[in-house]
Enzyme design. Structure first.
Site, PDB file in Angstrom:
ATOM      1  N   LYS A 259       0.503  -0.963  -0.695  1.00  7.65           N
ATOM      2  CA  LYS A 259      -0.373  -0.136   0.478  1.00  7.65           C
ATOM      3  C   LYS A 259       0.761   1.280  -0.498  1.00  7.65           C
ATOM      4  O   LYS A 259       0.428   2.252  -0.382  1.00  7.65           O
ATOM      5  CB  LYS A 259      -0.639   0.247   0.695  1.00  7.65           C
ATOM      6  CG  LYS A 259      -1.845  -1.194   1.647  1.00  7.65           C
ATOM      7  CD  LYS A 259      -2.246  -0.910   2.745  1.00  7.65           C
ATOM      8  CE  LYS A 259      -1.722  -0.832   3.944  1.00  7.65           C
ATOM      9  NZ  LYS A 259      -1.275  -2.308   4.212  1.00  7.65           N
TER      10      LYS A 259
ATOM     11  N   ARG B 204     -10.088   0.732   8.547  1.00 11.10           N
ATOM     12  CA  ARG B 204      -9.580  -0.491   8.613  1.00 11.10           C
ATOM     13  C   ARG B 204     -10.731  -1.211   8.543  1.00 11.10           C
ATOM     14  O   ARG B 204     -10.230  -2.755   9.225  1.00 11.10           O
ATOM     15  CB  ARG B 204      -8.471   0.018   8.994  1.00 11.10           C
ATOM     16  CG  ARG B 204      -7.571  -0.340   8.648  1.00 11.10           C
ATOM     17  CD  ARG B 204      -6.474  -0.014   9.730  1.00 11.10           C
ATOM     18  NE  ARG B 204      -5.186  -0.949   9.372  1.00 11.10           N
ATOM     19  CZ  ARG B 204      -3.933  -0.736   8.843  1.00 11.10           C
ATOM     20  NH1 ARG B 204      -3.592   0.743   8.625  1.00 11.10           N
ATOM     21  NH2 ARG B 204      -2.492  -1.301   8.707  1.00 11.10           N
TER      22      ARG B 204
ATOM     23  N   ARG C 112      12.009  -5.821   5.231  1.00  8.12           N
ATOM     24  CA  ARG C 112      11.962  -4.761   5.228  1.00  8.12           C
ATOM     25  C   ARG C 112      12.882  -3.142   5.953  1.00  8.12           C
ATOM     26  O   ARG C 112      12.765  -3.007   7.291  1.00  8.12           O
ATOM     27  CB  ARG C 112      10.531  -3.868   5.229  1.00  8.12           C
ATOM     28  CG  ARG C 112      10.430  -2.416   5.603  1.00  8.12           C
ATOM     29  CD  ARG C 112       8.441  -1.493   4.750  1.00  8.12           C
ATOM     30  NE  ARG C 112       8.091  -3.022   6.567  1.00  8.12           N
ATOM     31  CZ  ARG C 112       6.575  -2.080   6.681  1.00  8.12           C
ATOM     32  NH1 ARG C 112       6.432  -1.048   6.095  1.00  8.12           N
ATOM     33  NH2 ARG C 112       6.229  -2.272   7.272  1.00  8.12           N
TER      34      ARG C 112
ATOM     35  N   ARG D  33      10.913  -0.594  11.727  1.00  5.21           N
ATOM     36  CA  ARG D  33      10.135  -0.947  12.201  1.00  5.21           C
ATOM     37  C   ARG D  33       9.343  -1.569  13.283  1.00  5.21           C
ATOM     38  O   ARG D  33       9.710  -2.563  13.505  1.00  5.21           O
ATOM     39  CB  ARG D  33       8.207  -0.500  11.793  1.00  5.21           C
ATOM     40  CG  ARG D  33       8.128   0.799  10.757  1.00  5.21           C
ATOM     41  CD  ARG D  33       6.948   0.418   9.813  1.00  5.21           C
ATOM     42  NE  ARG D  33       5.664  -0.130  10.052  1.00  5.21           N
ATOM     43  CZ  ARG D  33       4.833  -0.085   9.438  1.00  5.21           C
ATOM     44  NH1 ARG D  33       4.490   0.027   8.890  1.00  5.21           N
ATOM     45  NH2 ARG D  33       3.588  -0.835   9.446  1.00  5.21           N
TER      46      ARG D  33
ATOM     47  N   ARG E 188      -0.781  -8.477  13.175  1.00  4.43           N
ATOM     48  CA  ARG E 188      -1.404  -7.939  12.360  1.00  4.43           C
ATOM     49  C   ARG E 188      -2.334  -8.637  11.007  1.00  4.43           C
ATOM     50  O   ARG E 188      -2.437  -8.180  10.570  1.00  4.43           O
ATOM     51  CB  ARG E 188       0.189  -7.017  11.581  1.00  4.43           C
ATOM     52  CG  ARG E 188       0.634  -5.888  12.710  1.00  4.43           C
ATOM     53  CD  ARG E 188       1.815  -5.538  12.307  1.00  4.43           C
ATOM     54  NE  ARG E 188       2.013  -4.633  11.054  1.00  4.43           N
ATOM     55  CZ  ARG E 188       2.829  -4.688  10.495  1.00  4.43           C
ATOM     56  NH1 ARG E 188       4.095  -5.182  11.317  1.00  4.43           N
ATOM     57  NH2 ARG E 188       3.391  -4.271   8.944  1.00  4.43           N
TER      58      ARG E 188
HETATM   59  P1  AP5 Z   1       4.888  -1.460   1.507  1.00  2.99           P
HETATM   60  O1  AP5 Z   1       4.623  -0.631  -0.022  1.00  2.99           O
HETATM   61  O2  AP5 Z   1       5.861  -0.945   2.899  1.00  2.99           O
HETATM   62  O3  AP5 Z   1       3.425  -2.633   2.259  1.00  2.99           O
HETATM   63  P2  AP5 Z   1       2.473  -1.563   3.639  1.00  2.99           P
HETATM   64  O4  AP5 Z   1       1.100  -2.541   2.435  1.00  2.99           O
HETATM   65  O5  AP5 Z   1       2.422   0.018   3.223  1.00  2.99           O
HETATM   66  O6  AP5 Z   1       2.910  -2.669   4.365  1.00  2.99           O
HETATM   67  P3  AP5 Z   1       2.597  -1.555   5.963  1.00  2.99           P
HETATM   68  O7  AP5 Z   1       2.665  -2.508   6.821  1.00  2.99           O
HETATM   69  O8  AP5 Z   1       3.084  -0.236   5.991  1.00  2.99           O
HETATM   70  O9  AP5 Z   1       1.168  -1.694   6.747  1.00  2.99           O
HETATM   71  P4  AP5 Z   1      -0.002  -2.334   7.809  1.00  2.99           P
HETATM   72  O10 AP5 Z   1      -0.726  -2.380   6.951  1.00  2.99           O
HETATM   73  O11 AP5 Z   1       0.587  -2.708   8.491  1.00  2.99           O
HETATM   74  O12 AP5 Z   1       0.856  -0.801   8.482  1.00  2.99           O
HETATM   75  P5  AP5 Z   1       0.400   0.907   8.441  1.00  2.99           P
HETATM   76  O13 AP5 Z   1       1.773   1.616   8.758  1.00  2.99           O
HETATM   77  O14 AP5 Z   1      -0.815   1.138   7.872  1.00  2.99           O
HETATM   78  O15 AP5 Z   1       6.162  -1.924   1.124  1.00  2.99           O
HETATM   79  C1  AP5 Z   1       7.091  -3.932   2.717  1.00  2.99           C
HETATM   80  C2  AP5 Z   1       7.797  -4.126   1.984  1.00  2.99           C
HETATM   81  O16 AP5 Z   1       7.576  -5.419   1.066  1.00  2.99           O
HETATM   82  C3  AP5 Z   1       8.739  -2.843   1.645  1.00  2.99           C
HETATM   83  O17 AP5 Z   1      10.148  -3.459   1.838  1.00  2.99           O
HETATM   84  C4  AP5 Z   1       8.313  -2.412  -0.209  1.00  2.99           C
HETATM   85  O18 AP5 Z   1       9.956  -2.505  -0.804  1.00  2.99           O
HETATM   86  C5  AP5 Z   1       8.635  -4.917  -0.651  1.00  2.99           C
HETATM   87  N1  AP5 Z   1       7.372  -4.236  -1.651  1.00  2.99           N
HETATM   88  C6  AP5 Z   1       6.098  -3.667  -1.452  1.00  2.99           C
HETATM   89  N2  AP5 Z   1       5.790  -4.630  -3.172  1.00  2.99           N
HETATM   90  C7  AP5 Z   1       6.207  -5.223  -3.263  1.00  2.99           C
HETATM   91  C8  AP5 Z   1       6.045  -6.289  -4.303  1.00  2.99           C
HETATM   92  N3  AP5 Z   1       4.634  -6.123  -5.663  1.00  2.99           N
HETATM   93  N4  AP5 Z   1       7.135  -6.841  -4.376  1.00  2.99           N
HETATM   94  C9  AP5 Z   1       8.135  -7.361  -4.020  1.00  2.99           C
HETATM   95  N5  AP5 Z   1       8.369  -6.504  -3.341  1.00  2.99           N
HETATM   96  C10 AP5 Z   1       7.391  -5.383  -2.760  1.00  2.99           C
HETATM   97  O19 AP5 Z   1      -0.301   0.704  10.301  1.00  2.99           O
HETATM   98  C11 AP5 Z   1       0.857   0.306  11.507  1.00  2.99           C
HETATM   99  C12 AP5 Z   1      -0.006   0.239  12.645  1.00  2.99           C
HETATM  100  O20 AP5 Z   1      -1.300   1.234  12.890  1.00  2.99           O
HETATM  101  C13 AP5 Z   1      -1.681  -0.906  12.283  1.00  2.99           C
HETATM  102  O21 AP5 Z   1      -1.168  -2.009  12.862  1.00  2.99           O
HETATM  103  C14 AP5 Z   1      -2.343  -0.079  13.503  1.00  2.99           C
HETATM  104  O22 AP5 Z   1      -1.847  -0.605  14.588  1.00  2.99           O
HETATM  105  C15 AP5 Z   1      -2.638   0.951  13.711  1.00  2.99           C
HETATM  106  N6  AP5 Z   1      -2.735   2.050  12.560  1.00  2.99           N
HETATM  107  C16 AP5 Z   1      -2.990   2.356  10.971  1.00  2.99           C
HETATM  108  N7  AP5 Z   1      -4.013   2.160  10.383  1.00  2.99           N
HETATM  109  C17 AP5 Z   1      -4.799   2.361  11.346  1.00  2.99           C
HETATM  110  C18 AP5 Z   1      -6.530   2.752  11.060  1.00  2.99           C
HETATM  111  N8  AP5 Z   1      -7.263   3.293   9.604  1.00  2.99           N
HETATM  112  N9  AP5 Z   1      -7.423   2.359  12.076  1.00  2.99           N
HETATM  113  C19 AP5 Z   1      -6.494   1.385  13.372  1.00  2.99           C
HETATM  114  N10 AP5 Z   1      -5.804   0.984  13.314  1.00  2.99           N
HETATM  115  C20 AP5 Z   1      -4.759   1.993  12.678  1.00  2.99           C
END
Ligand code: AP5
Length: 217
Positions: free
Chosen positions: A13, A88, A127, A161, A172
């Site tokens: 994402k 979410r 990552r 992270r 997660r």
């Molecule tokens: P990356 O692009 O970082 O993936 P991502 O889907 O953004 O993963 P996140 O871990 O950031 O998602 P998340 O939803 O757990 O975290 P968030 O910060 O939103 O890619 C991952 C890796 O793969 C990278 O190294 C990249 O280079 C590689 N990659 C990407 N695409 C690729 C491909 N096609 N091929 C190969 N490699 C690839 O949330 C964190 C926490 O915040 C949550 O757990 C929760 O506690 C809280 N939170 C956030 N939003 C909310 C909400 N709306 N409600 C409640 N809690 C929330």
């Protein structure tokens, strides 16, 4: 245009939102990043959010909705957004509709980045990011061009992270399947949902999303 990217942790994402924001002239709004900023600023909201995030749980809906509403309030009314990690839960999806309605806007496209859990574990445990500018890397899939030096800003410090530990990643993923995936039918019923294959190469996923947008979905 309001585009939502939905997918499990590590599905890409953030990667796709970063690649698309310049091309589309849209603002990348990541609730995870906004919450991490609150933690870094040691705000009371950040302190509450930190406990949930470090254990792989969602922060309460009220907090997530508040950070999004506050961020949007500060932007121009006609700003285009790519929403990454929000909504979410079904409650958040309904709250988003309400926030947008107040601004005379509505969700345009919802892209599900579909990726299997085994692939995600490898992505998240590999990552890391530049500690200075936040540019994301991966030890196998996206290394800096020159080892130990950020391509974007030349920084030499990198960080991992705190929620990218194997046990927390499992939690997660469980939360994604139990609380977030159930909102997909909400958008499918409205005819807004499209699915892309998140296991393709990053550039191919970007192209697929761009094609969807050009086709007007
Ligand atoms: P990356 O692009 O970082 O993936 P991502 O889907 O953004 O993963 P996140 O871990 O950031 O998602 P998340 O939803 O757990 O975290 P968030 O910060 O939103 O890619 C991952 C890796 O793969 C990278 O190294 C990249 O280079 C590689 N990659 C990407 N695409 C690729 C491909 N096609 N091929 C190969 N490699 C690839 O949330 C964190 C926490 O915040 C949550 O757990 C929760 O506690 C809280 N939170 C956030 N939003 C909310 C909400 N709306 N409600 C409640 N809690 C929330």
């Amino acid at each position: 245009m309001i585009m939502i990217l939905i997918g499990p942790p590590g599905s890409g994402k953030g990667t796709q939102a970063q690649r698309l924001e310049q091309r589309l002239g849209a603002v990348h709004l990541s609730t995870g990043n906004l919450l991490r900023d609150e933690i870094a600023a040691k705000s009371s909201l950040g302190k509450t959010a930190e406990t949930f995030m470090n254990s792989g749980q969602l922060v309460p809906d009220q907090i997530a909705v508040e950070v999004v509403a506050e961020h949007m309030k500060r932007g121009e009314p006609d700003t285009d957004y790519i929403l990454d990690g929000f909504p979410r839960t079904t409650n958040q999806a309904e709250e988003l509709d309400r926030i947008l309605e107040e601004r005379g806007l509505e969700v345009g496209t919802v892209v599900e980045i579909h990726t299997n859990d085994e692939v995600l574990m490898e992505r998240l445990t590999g990552r890391f990011a530049c500690a200075n500018c936040g540019e994301g890397y991966h030890k196998s899939f996206k290394r800096p061009k020159s080892d130990g030096v950020c391509d974007k800003c030349g920084g030499v410090e990198f960080e991992v992270r705190s929620d990218d530990r194997e046990e927390t990643i499992r939690d997660r993923l469980g939360v994604y399947h139990s609380e977030t995936a159930p909102i997909l039918p909400y958008y499918a019923k409205k005819g807004l949902l499209v699915r892309v294959d998140g296991e393709k190469a990053m550039g191919d996923v970007t192209k697929e999303i761009e094609t969807i947008l050009i086709d007007g979905r």
